[in-house]
Design an enzyme around this catalytic site. Structure first.
Site, PDB file in Angstrom:
ATOM      1  N   GLU A  40       2.073   1.490  -3.462  1.00  0.00           N
ATOM      2  CA  GLU A  40       1.274   1.927  -4.231  1.00  0.00           C
ATOM      3  C   GLU A  40       0.825   3.347  -4.269  1.00  0.00           C
ATOM      4  OE1 GLU A  40      -1.113  -2.279  -4.792  1.00  0.00           O
ATOM      5  OE2 GLU A  40      -2.262  -0.646  -3.930  1.00  0.00           O
ATOM      6  N   GLU A  41       0.620   3.797  -3.006  1.00  0.00           N
ATOM      7  CA  GLU A  41       0.145   5.317  -2.890  1.00  0.00           C
ATOM      8  C   GLU A  41       1.222   6.353  -3.048  1.00  0.00           C
ATOM      9  OE1 GLU A  41      -2.222   5.534   0.575  1.00  0.00           O
ATOM     10  OE2 GLU A  41      -3.622   3.823   0.078  1.00  0.00           O
ATOM     11  N   GLU A  80       0.807  -1.119   0.005  1.00  0.00           N
ATOM     12  CA  GLU A  80      -0.071   0.126   0.019  1.00  0.00           C
ATOM     13  C   GLU A  80       0.903   1.290   0.010  1.00  0.00           C
ATOM     14  OE1 GLU A  80      -3.203   0.691  -0.385  1.00  0.00           O
ATOM     15  OE2 GLU A  80      -3.886  -1.269  -0.531  1.00  0.00           O
TER      16      GLU A  80
END
Length: 147
Positions: A25-26, A22
């Site tokens: 991805e962010e 995460e």
């Protein structure tokens, strides 16, 4: 509102792997799982698909520092000093509390706040599970009887 990166686990994905994925991805930041910091439990969360929600916060070690954030998930993304994050009013209560926890760990030692992971054999032959807990002193790890 400022917040830490986060999201949902994929089926069968370990907690640390979810946090690392995460964050990448962010933010585009490559990182390594270090520990579990805290768990928030909430019932009747509108975004939890009718289930109770467990929000698990991990401490990661970055291996890259250049931000290349996902514009579909974030309006803005930047490194921020923990003291500034604690002082800002433009954040969530959980982000402010975790920033205080991290500042305490940075100043006093992460051993005071970390829940480390240990892989242990399951009852079923050939299977293992991950147990998250405060680190045991060495003499308690090897203890065979009650002294």
């Amino acid at each position: 509102m400022w917040k830490f990166p986060g999201g949902l686990s994929e089926p069968g994905e370990d907690i640390g792997d979810t946090a690392v994925r995460e964050v990448f991805e962010e933010t585009g930041i490559k990182a390594e799982f270090r520990s579990l910091l805290s768990i928030r439990q909430q019932h009747t969360n509108p975004g939890a698909f009718g289930k109770s929600d467990m929000y698990i916060i991990c401490r990661l070690k970055p291996h890259s520092f250049t931000i290349n954030f996902c514009q579909h998930e974030c309006l803005r993304c930047e490194w921020m000093d923990l003291k500034d994050l604690i002082r800002t009013e433009n954040t969530t209560p959980i982000t402010s509390r975790v920033a205080r926890l991290l500042l305490y760990g940075h100043r006093e030692g992460f051993d005071k706040i970390d829940l480390s992971m240990e892989e242990l054999p399951a009852v079923y032959t050939g299977l293992f599970y991950k147990l998250y807990h405060k680190e045991l002193p060495e003499n308690y790890k090897i203890m065979t009887g009650i002294d």
